[in-house]
Enzyme design. Structure first.
Site: not given
Ligand code: NAD
Length: 503
Positions: A153-154, A178-179, A181, A232, A234, A253, A287, A391
């Site tokens: 995630p970012w 894949k970080p 974007e 996330s 979802a 995670e 998170c 969240e």
């Molecule tokens: P996000 O779920 O929107 O995106 C995370 C990653 O998934 C990104 O690299 C994104 O490009 C990728 N992604 C999006 N759709 C996808 C798909 N259909 N298939 C595969 N990859 C896909 O999350 P975010 O907005 O980048 O980060 C915030 C979220 O991350 C929050 O829910 C936070 O709680 C969670 N988080 C959890 C932890 C933990 O250790 N549990 C740590 C940091 C962040």
């Protein structure tokens, strides 16, 4: 090697920067909207190239001795430490996080993780070899799984790259990361640092595409053996579906909604300062951030007043200024999402302080150009309301009162999430009960946020499963093989009777 020279490329494959073959994408500084770097996103074809590179590197890396892998990771820690200032600067530019956080938390935490996994690489554990059956010697091999496909995630791009890459490669796997974007740059720097440290080409690859395209392709890829995802809940569900379809090991995670439970014997000053720091760290885009404070009735009014007072004194401003406490959120879209939660809460709760950011920062900077949002304190929300259950992932704290201890602990557990929590009390029995009964992967007592490389990080419930950091994460990235040797040298074994009978 200058790790900040991104060239025209935004992919790091087989030890080289290459240009993505997809759409151009601007990495934007959310403090002022300026472009930090123009990249070209990865397509499915780029992911294929990266997975092929990781597969090619696998035999050599997985058969390297733990000592050799450990030495490489020790060198990596040194390269990262040398690049500390650049890493902090780029992390701040792409995320908007205060440079003091990047400098004091993100970068040293990453260097320490590399040093930890350098040691852990030589300490894979297993049961002692022995004659568990009278006729055999058994032992266990702990083996790498293969190519790991990781998605991050970012919010802490550098630390998330470290948490994904380090245990995977310490255990002998190779990886394609894949970080997010929005924030690919420090993951690319991390991959280049791996090359600089002498980690062979193809062991660590980074593709910077979009989730729906590059992410889904990576997760479904037949050349990938394990999927490790942070993001996330979802998206985690979608990732799990895709990975399960091809029977890949998954490590998830996911989101959090951490409760912060203050019992009536707590040190009020400590709890107030703890709540402010733990709700505003990284702009609340953490998170494990404190999001729901449950305060026992006798301390409730004083706690709300204390948090409101400290929130009002937070220095919002340019994240490059080392005095800044709170920078912008990661993007304008995310700021608007956070604002939406707060605006909707006005109809069913009380916004004590906060909301849209002021026009000027503490340093006189123009905040209207950035994705800023002020520290926001909400009271009077129902337990089942959106702002208590969802969240928000911003600088927003909801405070609610409770009466008996049973009620406080019940409310703490009353969301789908279970990543982290804290209990504030001077009473040993109350603290022991809280640590036992709160369903979360981490429960702090009289603090909230600290993490350490030696200890596991990971969720319960909808916050996912699997552990990052610590020896436990190495277990995640290995598979266990039972090897059994016959010790009798007898052709007709005793157990053959189950097939041949007396013949
Ligand atoms: P996000 O779920 O929107 O995106 C995370 C990653 O998934 C990104 O690299 C994104 O490009 C990728 N992604 C999006 N759709 C996808 C798909 N259909 N298939 C595969 N990859 C896909 O999350 P975010 O907005 O980048 O980060 C915030 C979220 O991350 C929050 O829910 C936070 O709680 C969670 N988080 C959890 C932890 C933990 O250790 N549990 C740590 C940091 C962040």
């Amino acid at each position: 090697m200058d790790l900040t020279d991104f060239g025209a490329g935004a992919q790091y494959i087989a030890g080289r920067q290459t240009r993505g073959s997809g759409e151009p994408f601007q990495v934007v500084n959310p403090a002022d909207g300026s472009v930090v770097e123009q990249v070209a996103l990865a397509t499915a074809a780029d992911v294929d190239t990266a997975v092929a590179a990781a597969r090619a590197a696998l035999p050599g890396w997985s058969s390297a001795t733990p000592g050799a892998r450990s030495e490489a990771l020790t060198r990596l820690a040194a390269v990262l430490a040398d690049a500390a200032d650049d890493l902090a600067r780029v992390e701040t530019a792409q995320t908007g996080k205060p440079v003091k956080l990047a400098t004091e938390f993100d970068v040293p935490g990453t260097v320490d993780n590399a040093a930890f996994f350098a040691g852990a690489a030589r300490n894979l554990e297993g049961k002692a070899a022995g004659e568990y059956s009278g006729d055999h010697t058994s032992y266990v091999r702990r083996e790498a799984i293969g190519v790991v496909g990781s998605i991050s995630p970012w919010n802490y791009p550098l630390q998330m790259a470290a948490w994904k890459i380090l245990p995977a490669i310490a255990a002998g796997n190779t990886i394609v990361l894949k970080p997010a974007e929005l924030t690919p740059l420090t993951s690319l720097m991390f991959a280049r640092a791996c090359t600089e440290a002498g980690i062979p080409d193809g062991v660590v690859n980074v593709v910077t595409g979009a989730g729906r395209t590059a992410g889904e392709h990576l997760v479904s890829h037949p050349g990938v053996a394990m999927v490790s995802f942070t993001g996330s809940t979802a998206v985690g569900k979608r990732v799990a579906e895709l990975a399960t379809a091809s029977v890949k090991r998954t490590h998830l995670e996911l989101g959090g909604k951490a409760p912060f439970v203050v019992f009536d014997d707590a040190d009020l000053d400590a709890a107030v300062h703890g709540a402010v720091a733990a709700s505003l760290i990284n702009g609340g885009q953490d998170c494990t951030a404190a999001t729901r404070a449950y305060v026992q009735r006798p301390l409730y009014d004083a706690f709300v007043a204390g948090v409101a007072e400290l929130y009002a004194a937070i220095r919002i401003g340019d994240p490059r200024d080392p005095r800044t406490d709170l920078g912008p959120l990661v993007s304008y879209a995310h700021r608007d999402r956070v604002a939406g939660f707060v605006e909707r809460a006005r109809s069913y709760a009380t916004v004590v302080t906060g909301g849209p950011a002021p026009a000027k920062g503490h340093d006189g900077s123009d905040l209207t150009r950035g994705a800023y949002f002020a520290p926001t304190l909400i009271t009077g929300a129902a337990q089942d309301s959106e702002v208590v259950q969802g969240e928000v992932f911003g600088p927003v704290l909801v405070v609610l009162p409770f009466d008996g201890d049973d009620e406080g602990l019940r409310l703490a557990n009353d969301t789908p999430y279970g990543l982290a929590a804290s209990a504030w009390t001077g009473n040993v029995h109350r603290s022991l009960r809280a640590t036992r009964e709160i369903a979360a992967g981490c429960v702090w007592v009289n603090d909230h946020i600290p993490i350490i490389s030696e200890m596991p990080h990971g969720g319960y419930k909808a916050s996912g499963y699997g552990k990052d950091m610590s020896q436990y994460s190495l277990d995640e990235y290995t598979q266990v093989k039972h090897v059994m040797f016959d010790t009798t040298a007898v052709a007709r074994k005793d157990w053959h009777r189950t097939v041949f009978g007396d013949r």
